[in-house]
Scaffold this motif. Structure first.
Motif, PDB file in Angstrom:
ATOM      1  N   ASP A 116     -83.900  12.321-115.360  1.00 24.05           N
ATOM      2  CA  ASP A 116     -83.175  11.753-114.248  1.00 24.05           C
ATOM      3  C   ASP A 116     -81.651  12.391-113.937  1.00 24.05           C
ATOM      4  OD1 ASP A 116     -85.078   9.543-114.247  1.00 24.05           O
ATOM      5  OD2 ASP A 116     -83.564   8.204-115.476  1.00 24.05           O
ATOM      6  N   SER A 117     -81.253  13.163-114.811  1.00 26.77           N
ATOM      7  CA  SER A 117     -80.018  13.804-114.610  1.00 26.77           C
ATOM      8  C   SER A 117     -80.173  14.981-113.547  1.00 26.77           C
ATOM      9  CB  SER A 117     -79.248  14.344-115.886  1.00 26.77           C
ATOM     10  OG  SER A 117     -78.737  13.492-116.497  1.00 26.77           O
ATOM     11  N   ILE A 118     -81.502  15.481-113.977  1.00 27.16           N
ATOM     12  CA  ILE A 118     -81.881  17.008-113.078  1.00 27.16           C
ATOM     13  C   ILE A 118     -82.080  16.310-111.465  1.00 27.16           C
ATOM     14  CG2 ILE A 118     -83.806  18.346-112.439  1.00 27.16           C
ATOM     15  CD1 ILE A 118     -84.190  18.705-115.644  1.00 27.16           C
ATOM     16  N   ALA A 119     -82.845  15.226-111.386  1.00 27.67           N
ATOM     17  CA  ALA A 119     -83.164  14.634-110.061  1.00 27.67           C
ATOM     18  C   ALA A 119     -81.845  14.259-109.424  1.00 27.67           C
ATOM     19  CB  ALA A 119     -84.246  13.636-110.192  1.00 27.67           C
ATOM     20  N   ALA A 120     -80.888  13.722-110.303  1.00 27.87           N
ATOM     21  CA  ALA A 120     -79.879  13.435-109.557  1.00 27.87           C
ATOM     22  C   ALA A 120     -78.836  14.660-109.047  1.00 27.87           C
ATOM     23  CB  ALA A 120     -78.648  12.220-110.521  1.00 27.87           C
ATOM     24  N   ALA A 121     -78.778  15.595-109.780  1.00 23.11           N
ATOM     25  CA  ALA A 121     -78.031  16.441-109.484  1.00 23.11           C
ATOM     26  C   ALA A 121     -78.603  17.557-108.100  1.00 23.11           C
ATOM     27  CB  ALA A 121     -77.857  17.594-110.729  1.00 23.11           C
ATOM     28  N   GLU A 122     -79.947  17.415-108.410  1.00 25.50           N
ATOM     29  CA  GLU A 122     -80.688  18.276-107.155  1.00 25.50           C
ATOM     30  C   GLU A 122     -80.449  17.524-105.859  1.00 25.50           C
ATOM     31  OE1 GLU A 122     -84.349  20.352-109.300  1.00 25.50           O
ATOM     32  OE2 GLU A 122     -84.884  18.410-108.797  1.00 25.50           O
ATOM     33  N   ALA A 123     -80.363  16.126-105.806  1.00 24.37           N
ATOM     34  CA  ALA A 123     -80.428  15.196-104.998  1.00 24.37           C
ATOM     35  C   ALA A 123     -78.988  15.386-104.261  1.00 24.37           C
ATOM     36  CB  ALA A 123     -80.771  13.784-105.077  1.00 24.37           C
ATOM     37  N   LEU A 124     -78.144  15.343-105.173  1.00 26.94           N
ATOM     38  CA  LEU A 124     -76.576  15.539-104.630  1.00 26.94           C
ATOM     39  C   LEU A 124     -76.517  16.795-104.039  1.00 26.94           C
ATOM     40  CD1 LEU A 124     -73.575  14.237-104.932  1.00 26.94           C
ATOM     41  CD2 LEU A 124     -73.411  15.688-106.987  1.00 26.94           C
ATOM     42  N   THR A 125     -76.901  17.955-104.289  1.00 23.69           N
ATOM     43  CA  THR A 125     -76.467  19.312-103.688  1.00 23.69           C
ATOM     44  C   THR A 125     -77.512  19.722-102.928  1.00 23.69           C
ATOM     45  OG1 THR A 125     -77.459  20.251-105.960  1.00 23.69           O
ATOM     46  CG2 THR A 125     -75.436  19.706-106.148  1.00 23.69           C
ATOM     47  N   ARG A 126     -78.651  19.162-102.766  1.00 20.44           N
ATOM     48  CA  ARG A 126     -79.702  19.451-101.951  1.00 20.44           C
ATOM     49  C   ARG A 126     -79.445  20.301-100.643  1.00 20.44           C
ATOM     50  NH1 ARG A 126     -83.976  15.872-102.281  1.00 20.44           N
ATOM     51  NH2 ARG A 126     -84.247  16.902-103.970  1.00 20.44           N
ATOM     52  N   HIS A 127     -78.435  19.601 -99.811  1.00 21.00           N
ATOM     53  CA  HIS A 127     -78.346  20.116 -98.561  1.00 21.00           C
ATOM     54  C   HIS A 127     -76.951  21.235 -98.396  1.00 21.00           C
ATOM     55  CE1 HIS A 127     -80.963  17.436 -96.830  1.00 21.00           C
ATOM     56  NE2 HIS A 127     -80.289  16.752 -97.527  1.00 21.00           N
ATOM     57  N   ASN A 128     -76.526  21.498 -99.753  1.00 15.07           N
ATOM     58  CA  ASN A 128     -75.500  22.740 -99.776  1.00 15.07           C
ATOM     59  C   ASN A 128     -75.618  24.045 -99.446  1.00 15.07           C
ATOM     60  OD1 ASN A 128     -73.629  20.652-100.529  1.00 15.07           O
ATOM     61  ND2 ASN A 128     -73.773  21.061-102.755  1.00 15.07           N
ATOM     62  N   GLN A 129     -74.701  24.758 -98.852  1.00  9.48           N
ATOM     63  CA  GLN A 129     -75.065  25.775 -98.120  1.00  9.48           C
ATOM     64  C   GLN A 129     -74.562  27.224 -98.950  1.00  9.48           C
ATOM     65  OE1 GLN A 129     -77.009  26.269 -95.172  1.00  9.48           O
ATOM     66  NE2 GLN A 129     -77.513  24.202 -95.665  1.00  9.48           N
ATOM     67  N   GLY A 130     -73.836  26.781-100.028  1.00  8.18           N
ATOM     68  CA  GLY A 130     -73.312  27.983-100.928  1.00  8.18           C
ATOM     69  C   GLY A 130     -74.227  28.459-101.804  1.00  8.18           C
ATOM     70  N   LEU A 131     -73.780  29.091-102.910  1.00  7.11           N
ATOM     71  CA  LEU A 131     -74.534  29.500-104.016  1.00  7.11           C
ATOM     72  C   LEU A 131     -75.939  28.795-104.391  1.00  7.11           C
ATOM     73  CD1 LEU A 131     -74.701  32.097-106.064  1.00  7.11           C
ATOM     74  CD2 LEU A 131     -73.704  30.274-107.707  1.00  7.11           C
ATOM     75  N   ARG A 132     -77.079  29.298-104.590  1.00 11.20           N
ATOM     76  CA  ARG A 132     -78.138  28.462-104.975  1.00 11.20           C
ATOM     77  C   ARG A 132     -78.352  28.895-106.491  1.00 11.20           C
ATOM     78  NH1 ARG A 132     -82.652  29.410-100.551  1.00 11.20           N
ATOM     79  NH2 ARG A 132     -81.929  31.482-100.432  1.00 11.20           N
ATOM     80  N   LEU A 133     -78.088  27.855-107.201  1.00 12.45           N
ATOM     81  CA  LEU A 133     -78.058  27.993-108.600  1.00 12.45           C
ATOM     82  C   LEU A 133     -79.630  27.497-109.298  1.00 12.45           C
ATOM     83  CD1 LEU A 133     -76.747  28.658-111.313  1.00 12.45           C
ATOM     84  CD2 LEU A 133     -75.675  26.355-111.437  1.00 12.45           C
ATOM     85  N   VAL A 134     -80.195  28.104-110.021  1.00  9.20           N
ATOM     86  CA  VAL A 134     -81.586  27.932-110.325  1.00  9.20           C
ATOM     87  C   VAL A 134     -81.783  28.171-111.819  1.00  9.20           C
ATOM     88  CG1 VAL A 134     -83.919  28.448-110.187  1.00  9.20           C
ATOM     89  CG2 VAL A 134     -82.488  29.049-108.105  1.00  9.20           C
ATOM     90  N   ILE A 135     -81.741  26.731-112.356  1.00 11.12           N
ATOM     91  CA  ILE A 135     -82.084  26.638-113.858  1.00 11.12           C
ATOM     92  C   ILE A 135     -83.355  26.501-114.456  1.00 11.12           C
ATOM     93  CG2 ILE A 135     -81.302  25.358-115.955  1.00 11.12           C
ATOM     94  CD1 ILE A 135     -78.993  26.230-114.478  1.00 11.12           C
ATOM     95  N   ALA A 136     -83.807  27.716-115.205  1.00 11.82           N
ATOM     96  CA  ALA A 136     -85.210  27.672-115.449  1.00 11.82           C
ATOM     97  C   ALA A 136     -85.351  27.016-116.825  1.00 11.82           C
ATOM     98  CB  ALA A 136     -85.611  29.145-115.646  1.00 11.82           C
ATOM     99  N   ALA A 137     -85.794  25.774-116.839  1.00  3.87           N
ATOM    100  CA  ALA A 137     -85.949  24.956-118.080  1.00  3.87           C
ATOM    101  C   ALA A 137     -87.534  24.347-118.330  1.00  3.87           C
ATOM    102  CB  ALA A 137     -85.124  23.695-117.678  1.00  3.87           C
TER     103      ALA A 137
END
Ligand code: IPE
Ligand code: IPE
Ligand code: MG
Length: 257
Positions: A116-137
């Motif tokens: 749920d935390s992952i989905a929430a953070a992805e949804a919140l930041t989805r349209h941002n245009q800055g650095l793309r931070l990819v977490i491999a988990a």
């Protein structure tokens, strides 16, 4: 004017990091391993900021490998709790800084709360245009290539794809990094010189940088040293140096695709 190829301005477009050495850092201080992981998370914040400043477009961090489930159950559980805490605490700040966060890997075995935390953070930041931070988990290179192969097999079975039409480019389009450029610079802290099942396919032509520095000690100066090392490399992609110099008057070739 054509766009410069990745790294031509000396800045890697995509940096991929194996953040290793947290446990040994803690051990040196007679602390529990999880204290090292906490210090490691602290470090991520500074590195994200520095990456954006330096003009890096994509930063991929290996947080938990598909093999890390083999660790003692208590360490695994504490790591999961730490991920939830870090995501919940940092998501808003990342969002304010225009960072787009995404998690790659098989998240299905994670505790519900973490999913749920992952989905929430992805949804919140989805349209941002800055650095793309990819977490491999719960990520593994074998897993990634396997899931891509499975999708191709499904398409062949459904009659929508001819096996003869399967090319490297097509396969890459089914990897979890499909829409990202391949890493230009790979960094591993902690002294080991191995890939540990990280981005196997995507690292085909990446420049490697290994340092003995343990991850919680990998500060801005260490990062700058890695970036400086990258600037000094000539990426030939199979050609010879003279070809690059003659053709473009620059030190960097275009990547293979
Ligand atoms: C890397 O640090 C973090 C994770 C794998 C989660 P380690 O925990 O592997 O640290 P060392 O290698 O034991 O020092
Ligand atoms: C690789 O580190 C995975 C992460 C940093 C998340 P490990 O410490 O698990 O790697 P090995 O097992 O020593 O190769
Ligand atoms: Mg390790």
């Amino acid at each position: 004017m054509t766009a410069l190829p990745p790294g031509a301005d000396g800045v890697p477009r995509h940096v991929a990091i194996i953040m290793d050495g947290n446990g040994r850092w803690a051990k040196q201080r007679n602390l529990p391993r999880i204290a090292g992981h906490r210090a490691g998370v602290e470090n991520v914040r500074a590195l994200v900021r520095r990456s954006a400043e330096a003009g890096v477009e994509v930063l991929t961090l290996f947080a938990f490998s598909s093999e890390n489930w083999r660790r003692p159950p208590l360490e695994v559980r504490l790591l999961m709790d730490l991920f939830v805490m870090a995501l919940d605490q940092e998501a808003q700040k990342l969002h304010e800084n225009g960072v787009q966060l995404r998690v790659i890997g098989d998240r299905s075995p994670f505790p519900r709360k973490l999913q749920d935390s992952i989905a929430a953070a992805e949804a919140l930041t989805r349209h941002n245009q800055g650095l793309r931070l990819v977490i491999a988990a719960n990520y593994g290179g074998h897993w990634d290539i396997t899931q891509a192969a499975r999708q191709l097999a499904e398409a062949v079975k459904a009659g929508t794809l001819e096996p003869a039409h399967i090319t490297p480019q097509l396969l890459a389009g089914f990897l979890s990094t499909a829409d990202l450029p391949d890493p230009d610079l790979f960094i591993r802290s902690g002294g080991e010189q191995r890939i540990s099942n990280f981005l196997l396919w995507q690292l085909a032509y990446t420049e490697f940088y290994f340092t003995d520095c343990l991850w919680p000690d990998f500060d801005q100066d260490e990062y700058d040293r890695a970036l400086a090392s990258f600037r000094g490399r000539q990426r030939r992609f199979g050609m010879i140096g003279e070809q690059l110099e003659a053709a473009h008057g620059r030190e960097t070739a275009a990547p293979i695709d």
